[in-house]
Design an enzyme around this catalytic site. Structure first.
Site, PDB file in Angstrom:
ATOM      1  N   GLU A 140       0.943  -1.161   0.185  1.00  0.00           N
ATOM      2  CA  GLU A 140       0.001   0.181   0.124  1.00  0.00           C
ATOM      3  C   GLU A 140       0.919   1.368  -0.281  1.00  0.00           C
ATOM      4  O   GLU A 140       1.965   1.378   0.751  1.00  0.00           O
ATOM      5  CB  GLU A 140      -0.819   0.024   1.287  1.00  0.00           C
ATOM      6  CG  GLU A 140      -1.988   1.012   1.243  1.00  0.00           C
ATOM      7  CD  GLU A 140      -2.934   1.385   2.433  1.00  0.00           C
ATOM      8  OE1 GLU A 140      -2.782   0.601   3.216  1.00  0.00           O
ATOM      9  OE2 GLU A 140      -3.758   2.155   2.560  1.00  0.00           O
ATOM     10  N   GLY A 158       2.996   2.155  10.734  1.00  0.00           N
ATOM     11  CA  GLY A 158       2.768   1.616  12.220  1.00  0.00           C
ATOM     12  C   GLY A 158       2.432   0.187  11.839  1.00  0.00           C
ATOM     13  O   GLY A 158       3.017  -0.782  12.195  1.00  0.00           O
ATOM     14  N   ALA A 159       1.555  -0.177  10.893  1.00  0.00           N
ATOM     15  CA  ALA A 159       1.482  -1.562  10.589  1.00  0.00           C
ATOM     16  C   ALA A 159       0.476  -1.693   9.119  1.00  0.00           C
ATOM     17  O   ALA A 159      -0.263  -0.586   8.817  1.00  0.00           O
ATOM     18  CB  ALA A 159       0.601  -2.142  11.689  1.00  0.00           C
ATOM     19  N   MET A 160       0.296  -2.870   8.772  1.00  0.00           N
ATOM     20  CA  MET A 160      -0.316  -3.199   7.457  1.00  0.00           C
ATOM     21  C   MET A 160      -1.305  -4.203   7.419  1.00  0.00           C
ATOM     22  O   MET A 160      -0.752  -5.302   7.661  1.00  0.00           O
ATOM     23  CB  MET A 160       0.652  -2.872   6.320  1.00  0.00           C
ATOM     24  CG  MET A 160       0.156  -3.309   4.867  1.00  0.00           C
ATOM     25  SD  MET A 160      -0.893  -1.774   4.308  1.00  0.00           S
ATOM     26  CE  MET A 160      -2.018  -2.789   3.544  1.00  0.00           C
ATOM     27  N   GLU A 161      -2.269  -3.968   6.887  1.00  0.00           N
ATOM     28  CA  GLU A 161      -3.538  -5.027   7.025  1.00  0.00           C
ATOM     29  C   GLU A 161      -3.638  -6.117   5.979  1.00  0.00           C
ATOM     30  O   GLU A 161      -4.658  -6.762   5.551  1.00  0.00           O
ATOM     31  CB  GLU A 161      -4.927  -4.183   7.162  1.00  0.00           C
ATOM     32  CG  GLU A 161      -5.365  -3.666   5.746  1.00  0.00           C
ATOM     33  CD  GLU A 161      -4.954  -2.170   5.632  1.00  0.00           C
ATOM     34  OE1 GLU A 161      -4.056  -1.774   6.183  1.00  0.00           O
ATOM     35  OE2 GLU A 161      -5.610  -1.453   4.625  1.00  0.00           O
ATOM     36  N   ASN A 162      -2.390  -6.469   5.255  1.00  0.00           N
ATOM     37  CA  ASN A 162      -2.313  -7.472   4.321  1.00  0.00           C
ATOM     38  C   ASN A 162      -3.207  -8.564   4.538  1.00  0.00           C
ATOM     39  O   ASN A 162      -3.065  -9.343   5.753  1.00  0.00           O
ATOM     40  CB  ASN A 162      -1.015  -7.926   4.013  1.00  0.00           C
ATOM     41  CG  ASN A 162       0.030  -6.936   3.896  1.00  0.00           C
ATOM     42  OD1 ASN A 162       0.060  -6.024   3.280  1.00  0.00           O
ATOM     43  ND2 ASN A 162       0.917  -6.886   4.950  1.00  0.00           N
ATOM     44  N   HIS A 222      -6.847  -2.412  14.820  1.00  0.00           N
ATOM     45  CA  HIS A 222      -7.274  -1.658  13.909  1.00  0.00           C
ATOM     46  C   HIS A 222      -6.718  -2.301  12.497  1.00  0.00           C
ATOM     47  O   HIS A 222      -7.713  -2.457  11.595  1.00  0.00           O
ATOM     48  CB  HIS A 222      -6.393  -0.296  13.596  1.00  0.00           C
ATOM     49  CG  HIS A 222      -6.362   0.308  12.494  1.00  0.00           C
ATOM     50  ND1 HIS A 222      -7.201   1.529  12.377  1.00  0.00           N
ATOM     51  CD2 HIS A 222      -5.617   0.413  11.517  1.00  0.00           C
ATOM     52  CE1 HIS A 222      -7.092   2.051  11.122  1.00  0.00           C
ATOM     53  NE2 HIS A 222      -6.277   1.477  10.547  1.00  0.00           N
ATOM     54  N   GLU A 223      -5.648  -3.153  12.519  1.00  0.00           N
ATOM     55  CA  GLU A 223      -5.406  -3.898  11.166  1.00  0.00           C
ATOM     56  C   GLU A 223      -6.321  -5.095  11.181  1.00  0.00           C
ATOM     57  O   GLU A 223      -6.742  -5.556   9.956  1.00  0.00           O
ATOM     58  CB  GLU A 223      -3.935  -4.297  11.300  1.00  0.00           C
ATOM     59  CG  GLU A 223      -2.939  -3.155  11.686  1.00  0.00           C
ATOM     60  CD  GLU A 223      -2.927  -2.037  10.613  1.00  0.00           C
ATOM     61  OE1 GLU A 223      -3.701  -2.092   9.505  1.00  0.00           O
ATOM     62  OE2 GLU A 223      -2.692  -0.805  11.010  1.00  0.00           O
ATOM     63  N   HIS A 238      -9.675  -4.084   9.844  1.00  0.00           N
ATOM     64  CA  HIS A 238      -9.553  -3.790   8.308  1.00  0.00           C
ATOM     65  C   HIS A 238     -10.140  -4.887   7.369  1.00  0.00           C
ATOM     66  O   HIS A 238     -10.385  -4.734   6.318  1.00  0.00           O
ATOM     67  CB  HIS A 238      -8.021  -3.561   7.896  1.00  0.00           C
ATOM     68  CG  HIS A 238      -7.879  -1.994   7.757  1.00  0.00           C
ATOM     69  ND1 HIS A 238      -8.616  -0.888   7.125  1.00  0.00           N
ATOM     70  CD2 HIS A 238      -6.815  -1.398   8.079  1.00  0.00           C
ATOM     71  CE1 HIS A 238      -8.183   0.030   7.454  1.00  0.00           C
ATOM     72  NE2 HIS A 238      -7.024  -0.105   7.789  1.00  0.00           N
TER      73      HIS A 238
HETATM   74  N1  BES Z   1      -3.098   0.803   5.749  1.00  0.00           N
HETATM   75  C1  BES Z   1      -2.481   1.355   6.979  1.00  0.00           C
HETATM   76  C2  BES Z   1      -0.896   1.187   6.603  1.00  0.00           C
HETATM   77  C3  BES Z   1      -0.323   2.113   5.407  1.00  0.00           C
HETATM   78  C4  BES Z   1      -0.529   3.353   5.300  1.00  0.00           C
HETATM   79  C5  BES Z   1       0.439   1.565   4.566  1.00  0.00           C
HETATM   80  C6  BES Z   1      -0.040   4.225   4.127  1.00  0.00           C
HETATM   81  C7  BES Z   1       0.956   2.200   3.729  1.00  0.00           C
HETATM   82  C8  BES Z   1       0.828   3.337   3.507  1.00  0.00           C
HETATM   83  C9  BES Z   1      -2.952   0.787   8.201  1.00  0.00           C
HETATM   84  O1  BES Z   1      -4.125   0.072   8.269  1.00  0.00           O
HETATM   85  C10 BES Z   1      -2.851   2.030   9.074  1.00  0.00           C
HETATM   86  O2  BES Z   1      -3.720   2.864   9.019  1.00  0.00           O
HETATM   87  N2  BES Z   1      -2.031   2.043  10.045  1.00  0.00           N
HETATM   88  C11 BES Z   1      -1.737   3.214  10.949  1.00  0.00           C
HETATM   89  C12 BES Z   1      -2.052   2.734  12.419  1.00  0.00           C
HETATM   90  C13 BES Z   1      -3.403   2.918  12.654  1.00  0.00           C
HETATM   91  C14 BES Z   1      -3.823   2.212  14.044  1.00  0.00           C
HETATM   92  C15 BES Z   1      -4.117   4.102  12.550  1.00  0.00           C
HETATM   93  C16 BES Z   1       0.005   3.596  10.684  1.00  0.00           C
HETATM   94  O3  BES Z   1       0.488   2.666  10.124  1.00  0.00           O
HETATM   95  O4  BES Z   1       0.027   4.605  11.269  1.00  0.00           O
HETATM   96 ZN    ZN Z   2      -5.617   1.664   8.627  1.00  0.00          ZN
END
Ligand code: BES
Ligand code: ZN
Length: 879
Positions: A127, A268-272, A304-305, A308
């Protein structure tokens, strides 16, 4: 990278792709030097596509090795391929298979997008547009395909081979040197949810039985040795899975759910799908290395992840303009989860505080944009507080507007109607219009219009007549590209607080629609008349912060003190204290700037003493009331010609005045709250620690205070108290801080996540020479520009959370940030762009600083080549 510069993507230009991709077979051959990727795409012309329409695939920095069409090598003149695009000139007018081989160099991928290595582990981040750095593809979220992934790697270096879905085959070559695994994900998904991991990792396993009785295997993969630090993350995952079943009726849909923690991660993290990849700071915790805040962060991000899986994966976004459809909604869901797991009031206040510091700041500067933008140059720069935090607020606002039952029915309708689809904000809102039987077209203005609406309220009360009148006006200031604003529907949750603290119920209300305790403001002006109000009442408005607006009411200090003492709504109580403090702080800043001695008002200080000692109140709530608005909040309230140094001086003066007046009582209270119960990171324990440590912040400002704080530092048996004591010493400018910093470093030198806290503590230190300390720390062996967590902890904290030091009057802070941005730009443009956005408040500064900041923005803009990411941020900042 410069290919995007100047290329605008517009919502109005949306067109479906001429071809669908039904299945994707990916074959990875991982080797230390090079990785060979073979992708076979099964393509079908969409109905209506004219025969022979060229197929154009996205790429980014790719090296093509070979192409086959239905198994036959393609003649050179049949296609065109460059690093950023692949064109099949005349595709068959029937389903066909395209097989493309590319070569990658993951070890050299410093951008941490696509396939890269983190401390030897191969991992992916796709992403938003990282998949095109792995293979040529229709790399956009409305192309849903079924993926099968085969990974082959050296068995020694990568005993663990993971991808989305279920593992369907595995084996080892005869010589034992290489092995392979095949994964199949039955759920059609967009390319941004693809993931693959290969490495030598430890694993912790658990399981979860869904409400329909299916057993799901849960696995968390970490570096060897970190397995014991995953317990809280695993527990959070199981609680999140249960909660989503109970509250949203959503069940998990694969037999296995995996989380992999890596050290080098831009986000922070990714929801693959089925294979979440996490920044290890949101997985690893134990009491000695993680704070209460870290535990809450892990619980939240894991949830959160996981959430998703339904809001993002099963129902995804039609295009990236709809990003808030998954992110805003999923933030709303994780906020609700945390509220149920902890204290709802405390969570709400924390979320509003974040909204204001991050989103209101964004919304009032050059980077302001709508929750659903209509144009972008670089999508990576739209993962913003506006998309996330305001996006979540709009869901909450919608719920306040239509009520709980219609909201729940609308969610159910959304899941039923759009499962398996790539949807839009209009699709989403239509579900609630239907469930509520309301025209929600006016609500969509919230999504199109940037800027924070300002509600101005004037009240007058004729007690003899029993008539209370509220004159409510709304206006939204102009934002870049949107000079004129329309009114938006604002649900104002309200109560009229009577002398005994109970709400007085009016006999009639006119001038606005009212449902329950919600006043529906829809126009630019309302005169709302409450009849039958004979008692003295104080209107309590925007309870629970029922809409993301600035509320400017004419309530005086006495009314605010009354609400702080009596309002049944905890948010409004906290808000009353913040408003009182903000009024004082603005006046004190003006006094400092005029060379006068700043003075605080006695009413606020007395009230803080009362709240602090009120044992009927949750300690976590009391801590929040005692924490003064931040320097950024004060700056926003002042609005223009800001002198960050004067703000910092005024805020320090108010803190000192509170400490001087209440110190002794705070001491008694802190002693009474002391506990030697074992550390538990739950709401009760963390609330008590928050109060003790907040009191400690004041106590350190008194004679003998720092010595006592150093004792508290030494006595701490957990990271929360240890870090709080160290930070308190630094904030107080005490020489004891050096002792604590040295001890902290020695104690935690082997743990990069703890070292991050050590970096943040120093980067946020007050004083004129913090910049020099930060520069020195960039050369410390524990620091690395290649690791985003280190960079954010040192440089992000300095530029975003230390306004007085960053905005040094000589401009050295701006020069430093520009140097860092330019240096990072060629390696990790996403990170460079995030750092550059610290310039977003520059226009509100006083003229001297403004000129110095502008000069540095222009210096960045003049650099060539410059990534699309940084180009986009600096040109909008300057624009
Ligand atoms: N889908 C995002 C991660 C992401 C964002 C990947 C932009 C690539 C580009 C993930 O679900 C997300 O929102 N992560 C947040 C933390 C969340 C608890 C709000 C993050 O990574 O900051
Ligand atoms: Zn997210």
């Amino acid at each position: 990278m410069l290919r995007h510069a100047g290329t605008a993507v517009r919502l109005a230009d949306y067109q479906p792709t001429p071809y669908a991709i039904d299945t994707v077979e990916l074959d990875f051959r991982l080797q230390p030097q090079t990785t060979r990727v073979t992708a076979t795409l099964a393509l079908t012309p969409r109905p209506g596509t004219p025969a022979g329409t060229p197929l154009t695939l996205d790429g980014d920095d790719l090296r093509l090795v070979s192409v086959r069409l239905d198994g036959t090598p393609l003649a050179a003149e049949a296609f065109e391929a460059g690093p950023d695009t692949f064109v099949l000139k005349v595709p068959p007018a029937r389903p066909f298979r395209l097989t493309i081989e590319t070569d990658l160099d993951p070890a050299a991928n410093a951008a941490l997008s696509g396939l890269y290595q983190s401390r030897g582990t191969w991992c992916t981040q796709c992403e938003a547009e990282g998949f095109r750095r792995i293979t040529y593809f229709l790399d956009r979220p409305d192309v849903l395909a079924v993926y099968t992934t085969r990974i082959e790697a050296p068995a020694g270096a990568a005993p663990v081979l993971l991808a989305n879905g279920n593992r369907v085959a595995a084996g080892t070559a005869a010589d034992g040197a290489t092995h392979f695994a095949v994964w199949h994900d039955p759920w059609p998904k967009p390319s941004y949810l693809f993931a693959m991991v290969a490495g030598d990792l430890g694993m912790v396993e658990d399981s979860f039985v869904t409400r329909t009785g299916r057993e799901v295997t849960l696995r968390i993969y970490v570096e060897h040795g970190n397995e014991p630090r995953t317990a809280f993350a695993m527990d959070s995952l199981k609680r999140a899975m249960r909660w989503d079943e109970e509250v949203f009726g959503r069940e998990y849909d694969l037999d296995i759910f995996m989380i992999v923690a890596v050290s080098d991660f831009n986000m922070g993290a990714m929801e693959n799908k089925g294979l979440n990849i996490f920044n290890d700071k949101y997985v690893l915790a134990d009491p000695d290395s993680a704070t209460d805040q870290d535990y809450a962060g892990i619980e939240r991000v894991i949830a959160h992840e996981y959430f998703h899986n339904w809001t993002g994966n099963r129902i995804t976004c039609r295009d990236w303009f709809q990003l808030c459809l998954k992110e805003g909604l999923t933030v709303f869901r994780d906020q609700e989860f945390s509220s149920d797991a902890r204290s709802r009031a405390v969570k709400r206040i924390g979320d509003v505080r974040l909204l204001r510091t991050a989103q209101f700041a964004e919304d009032s500067g050059p980077l302001a944009h709508p929750v659903r933008p209509e144009i972008y140059h670089e999508i990576n720069n739209f993962y913003t507080a506006t998309i996330y935090e305001k996006g979540a607020e709009l869901i909450r606002t919608l719920k306040a507007l239509i009520g709980e039952a219609a909201f729940a029915a609308g969610m159910d309708l959304y899941f039923a109607r759009h499962d398996g689809e790539a949807a839009t904000i209009e699709d989403f809102i239509a579900c609630f219009a239907e469930s509520a039987g309301r025209d929600l077209a006016p609500f969509l203005v919230w999504y199109r219009q940037a800027g924070t609406p300002r509600l101005t309220v004037r009240h007058s009360h004729d007690r003899a007549a029993g008539r209370l009148v509220l004159d409510i006006a709304q206006a939204t200031p102009p934002t870049p590209g949107q000079p004129d604003k329309q009114p938006v529907p604002v649900p104002v949750r309200f109560g009229l607080v009577g002398p005994d603290g109970r709400d007085v119920v009016p006999s009639a209300i006119s001038g606005a629609e009212v449902t329950g305790d919600v006043l529906h403001i829809t126009a630019a002006q309302h005169r709302v008349v409450f009849e039958g109000v004979h008692e003295a009442v104080v209107p309590s408005l925007l309870r629970g912060f029922s809409a993301p607006v600035v509320l400017a009411s004419d309530l005086g200090p006495a009314d605010r003190l009354f609400l702080l003492a009596h309002d049944s709504d905890p948010f409004c109580r906290w808000e009353a204290a913040q408003g009182l403090a903000l009024t004082d702080l603005v006046a004190m800043t003006q006094a400092v700037a005029a060379g006068q001695k700043p003075a605080a008002s006695a009413g606020l200080i007395a009230a803080l003493g009362t709240v602090a000692e009120d044992a009927a109140l949750d300690p976590a709530f009391r801590a929040l009331v005692l924490q003064l608005p931040g320097e950024g909040d004060i700056a926003r309230e002042i609005g223009h010609d800001i002198d960050p140094a004067a703000i910092a001086t005024a805020r320090a003066a108010l803190k000192q005045a509170i400490a001087d007046a209440l110190g002794e009582r705070f001491r008694t209270l802190a002693d009474a709250l002391a506990s030697n119960a074992p550390y538990v990171p739950d709401a009760a324990g963390s609330g008590r620690r928050a109060l003790v440590n907040t009191l400690g912040d004041y106590l350190a400002l008194l004679p003998g205070g720092p010595q006592r704080t150093l004792l508290a530092y030494r006595a701490a048996d957990n990271m929360t108290d240890r870090l709080a004591a160290m930070t308190t010493l630094i904030a107080a400018g005490a020489p004891e801080a050096e002792t604590a910093l040295a001890d902290f470093h020695d104690r935690h030198r082997a743990d990069p996540l703890a070292i991050d806290k050590w970096l943040v503590a120093q980067a946020t230190a007050p004083g004129g020479d913090t910049l020099e300390a930060v520069e020195r720390l960039t050369r410390h062996p524990a620091f690395s520009f290649a690791n985003p967590n280190r960079v954010r902890s040192l440089i992000g904290a300095f530029t975003m959370s230390n306004p007085a030091a960053f905005n040094r009057p000589d401009g050295a802070g701006y020069r430093f940030l520009a140097d860092v941005v330019l240096d990072l730009d060629s390696r990790n443009p996403q990170l460079a762009a995030r750092l550059a956005s610290a310039f977003r408040t520059w226009r509100a500064l006083e003229s001297g600083r403004r000129a110095l900041a502008e000069a540095q923005l222009k210096r960045i803009a003049a650099r060539s080549p410059l990534s699309a990411d940084v180009t986009d941020i600096v040109s909008r900042c300057l624009g």
